[in-house]
Structures are given as C-alpha cells and as structure tokens.
Write a protein that holds these residues in place. Sequence first.
Motif, mmCIF file in Angstrom:
data_model
loop_
_atom_site.group_PDB
_atom_site.id
_atom_site.type_symbol
_atom_site.label_atom_id
_atom_site.label_comp_id
_atom_site.label_asym_id
_atom_site.label_seq_id
_atom_site.Cartn_x
_atom_site.Cartn_y
_atom_site.Cartn_z
ATOM 1 N N GLY A 187 0.596 -1.165 -0.131
ATOM 2 C CA GLY A 187 0.101 0.006 -0.009
ATOM 3 C C GLY A 187 0.670 1.268 -0.047
ATOM 4 N N LEU B 49 -1.182 6.320 2.861
ATOM 5 C CA LEU B 49 -2.348 5.586 3.437
ATOM 6 C C LEU B 49 -1.772 4.923 4.459
ATOM 7 C CD1 LEU B 49 -5.229 5.023 3.190
ATOM 8 C CD2 LEU B 49 -4.941 3.423 1.575
ATOM 9 N N VAL C 23 -2.322 -2.698 3.186
ATOM 10 C CA VAL C 23 -3.889 -2.200 2.709
ATOM 11 C C VAL C 23 -4.152 -3.136 1.809
ATOM 12 C CG1 VAL C 23 -4.642 -0.441 1.113
ATOM 13 C CG2 VAL C 23 -2.686 0.289 2.690
ATOM 14 N N LEU D 32 -11.727 -1.010 0.137
ATOM 15 C CA LEU D 32 -10.327 -0.697 0.875
ATOM 16 C C LEU D 32 -10.406 -1.046 2.143
ATOM 17 C CD1 LEU D 32 -9.368 2.607 -0.559
ATOM 18 C CD2 LEU D 32 -8.089 0.383 -0.756
ATOM 19 N N GLN E 281 -6.565 4.712 -3.225
ATOM 20 C CA GLN E 281 -5.568 4.773 -1.955
ATOM 21 C C GLN E 281 -5.286 6.175 -1.748
ATOM 22 O OE1 GLN E 281 -2.520 1.804 -0.856
ATOM 23 N NE2 GLN E 281 -2.738 1.184 -2.937
#
Length: 478
Positions: free
Chosen positions: A159, A163, A186, A328, A357
């Motif tokens: 990820g 984020l 993520v 997500l 993201q």
Amino acid sequence: MELHVVIEGRRGLADQVHRQLREAIRSGRLAAGQQLPPSRLLAEQLGVSRKTVAQAYAKLTLDRLIVTRTGTGTFVASRAAGSSRPMASDDLAGRVVAQRWQTLQRPLQHPQPEALARYEFIAGASSRRLFPEAEWRQCALHALRRSAGQRGLYAAPEGLAELRDAISRHVGFSRGVDCSADDVLVTAGAQQALDLIARVLIEPGAVVAMEEPGYPLARQVFQAQRARVVSVPVDAEGIRVDAIPDGTRLIYTTPTHQFPLGMPMSMARRHALLARAHELGAIVIEDDYDSEFRYVAQAMEPLKTLDRAGLVAYIGTFSKSLSPDLRLGYAIAPSALYAALVNAKYLSDVHSPDLSQRALARFMSEGHLLRHVRRLHDAFHQRRDRLLARLSGDLSPWLEPLPAIAGYHLAVVFRRPIDTAQLCHRARRVDVGLYPLDDFHHERDGRAGLLIGFGAIEADDIDPALDRVREVLERWFA
C-alpha cells in the motif's frame, strides 16, 4: 403468446427487462431469428412505459443480441457461425475442484438495487445520503493530480506510504491500537485480509477455531484452504476459550461487537483468549469491523493492544465507515507474518488501486473521516434509539433485542416459535426487507431471530416499516 418477462417492484425497470431478455437469448429460450414484440406491445403487456422497453431494446442492440429490420420488426441476432459446443463440466480434468467452488453459497450478498424493498433492514450498509460527496470529490481530484506524473508503474503491494501512515494514526487515535505505518498492509476490504491470512497459515486439515454463530464468509475462506473449521460457542462474555481445541492454528473472533449477536468480549475473556493462543502458538484474527460506532462511553482495549506475544492480526475495513464500493481495508499483522502477507498480496492482485488509496489518504489526513464518522454515529444513534423503543414497546410480545454496545445492526430473537423464512417472505410482500439470524448458525441449533440493520434505512422510515412488521405479526398470531 406473451413474452415471459417478470417485473418486480418499480425500480430499474429498463435494467430488469434488459437482463431477462439477455438471459433468455443467451440460454436459447429466445432462438436466433425469433421476432420480439414491438416496444409498444411489450410495454402494454408489462405495464411499463414504451420508453422503458425502448431503452432495454437499445442495450440489447449494443450487446449485438438483437437487430432491427426497417419495416419488419426486431429479431434475435444470429449466432456466430461455427462456434463449438462448450466442454461439459464432467469432461474437465479439474471438475472436482471446480464443482466445490460452484456449490459455494454467497451469504450476506446484498440484493441488486431493483430487488430492494421500500424499507430495508439490511445489515452492513448505510444510506447513500450520508456519504460525504463534496469532500470525497475534492480528495479524488487531488489524487488524480498526484497520480498524473506516476502512471505506468505498479505500486508497492503493501500500500501507499501515506495511506498506511494515515491508517496507523487513525487506529491509534480511535481504537487505541499501537502500531506504525510499517505494520499496516492495505487490502481490498477486510475480506481480502482474511483471505491472505488464511493463505499463508492454513494447510489442508489445519484446525481453525471460530465463533458460533459467526461470520459465514470467514468460515468459507478457511474452508476454501481445506481447513478443519471448529465451531466454538459464545456466551455473554464472548468466545468460550475453554472450547478451543488443542492443535488449533488460527482463531477468528469479533471481540468488540460479536458478529452477529452483538455482545462485547469481557476483559477477563480477552486475557484468557490471549493466554490460550500463546499456549497453542496460534494466530488470533481480531476482526474489528464496525467499532467506530460505539454507544457507551467506556471502551475496552483491543486484543491487539493487550497482545504481548505478537499473535494478533488486527483487521479493519472502510466499507462500514465510508462505502463498500471503495473495497479498501487493512491488516495490522504480527511482525512474524508481515512479509508473508505482503508476498501473498502481491501474488493476489499486485496492489490495491493507487487512485483510491491516494484519495482515501487525503480524506483521512484532512480530518474528513473523523468528522464523517461522528455524523454517522449521531445518525445511527438516533435510528438505534428509535428501533429499541419499538422493540421494547409494541413489538415486545414477539421480538427481544440482544444487548449490543456498538455497530449498526441489532440481533433480535423471537419470544414465540415462528417460521423465520416465512416471516421474511411475508414482510417482503409488504415491501419490508427482513433477514434471518439463522443464516449465521453453522450448527443450526441457535435461537431463531432476525439481524436488523439500521444503517441503510432512514430514521423517518423506521416507524412506518415496523408498523408493517407489527401488522404481519398480529395477523400471524391472531
């Protein structure tokens, strides 16, 4: 002879007609060259506008499934010449494995929009009206600008750094989880986090313990890896630790808001669970799916915070606080598993979409998520209070809510014997969507009841909907 098309409800009419005709053509019920009724005639037959049928015909034309011949009418298009017969499933070398997947059910799958009732008590969904459209649009535009100079490259499977940092700050502030961005993976919702953990831990025959009743999609993920899933009963304090069998490799639990019954796991039971996991060397999946919405002041520490042995994999999702269509979520993994999970994520889908993201990272860093959760909390609190008032009032002869301190669904059990499926059917006939609690009991011996979600229904609609449910129950027991 009338063309067989069934209209349900008054929503998505053109899509309903298009879908049914498309399936009739593809299945062969409408043969190549067969003439379809004129749009005016079919509209009269179905009780819809001519425009609705014309839109459906236009989509079928774009699909190259029908053709219009000037002066003669509309016909099913000819099939491609020389197409071979599909191989029968019995001829496939991998038919046994494929058949196992084909027979899987899809529990908790939301109905398509055209099949929704006027009043929906569906769990796991919130009303679209509450979504922060303006703030999200600004963050999405920011993400587009940021991504413009970086297109053409794959991103990191774990990820985007911004984020992961935002998630670590969020769970530290709102849930008391001590972690850094380097601990965060993520994922495409909490469901993918479950799948990745199962992939790196489970071999055929491995023992997985999970709550009974519990989250059916977790059970299916573990069974897909050929695990031996053991149902562990819950009581008023949560999962029964004494019933977790020897040899267990993985334990799945929902301690903040037990799914689906709603009770929180007591602090004593949390410590006992961690001690049992340490004794077994087992990983504990702590699924904290909706604890943002807590209705009592005192919060208990997550298992992840109490864990001193590095055995808890903490997973969460933005499907409940923002929207399921974002896909997500995240896993905060034990250090011993992190590298394996990143590799599994890479093999699964390389990485989650970069654009969403970036938008979410911006949305969180500017404080929009916390403000949005507070707005949702106030709205859900109002709906919950209204629902509980009716359940303890005129609906109390039939329905009893189970205690819950968080989330936006309530488990309700019946005070009298009743056929749950028949009740849901009768409620659907008066445009109320009800859902059985029975679906979450793998052993099928729990108390019958309903899972009543109050995220998708507006506050002003709760009383009219429950009035209809009361009338159904009164007629039933008259």
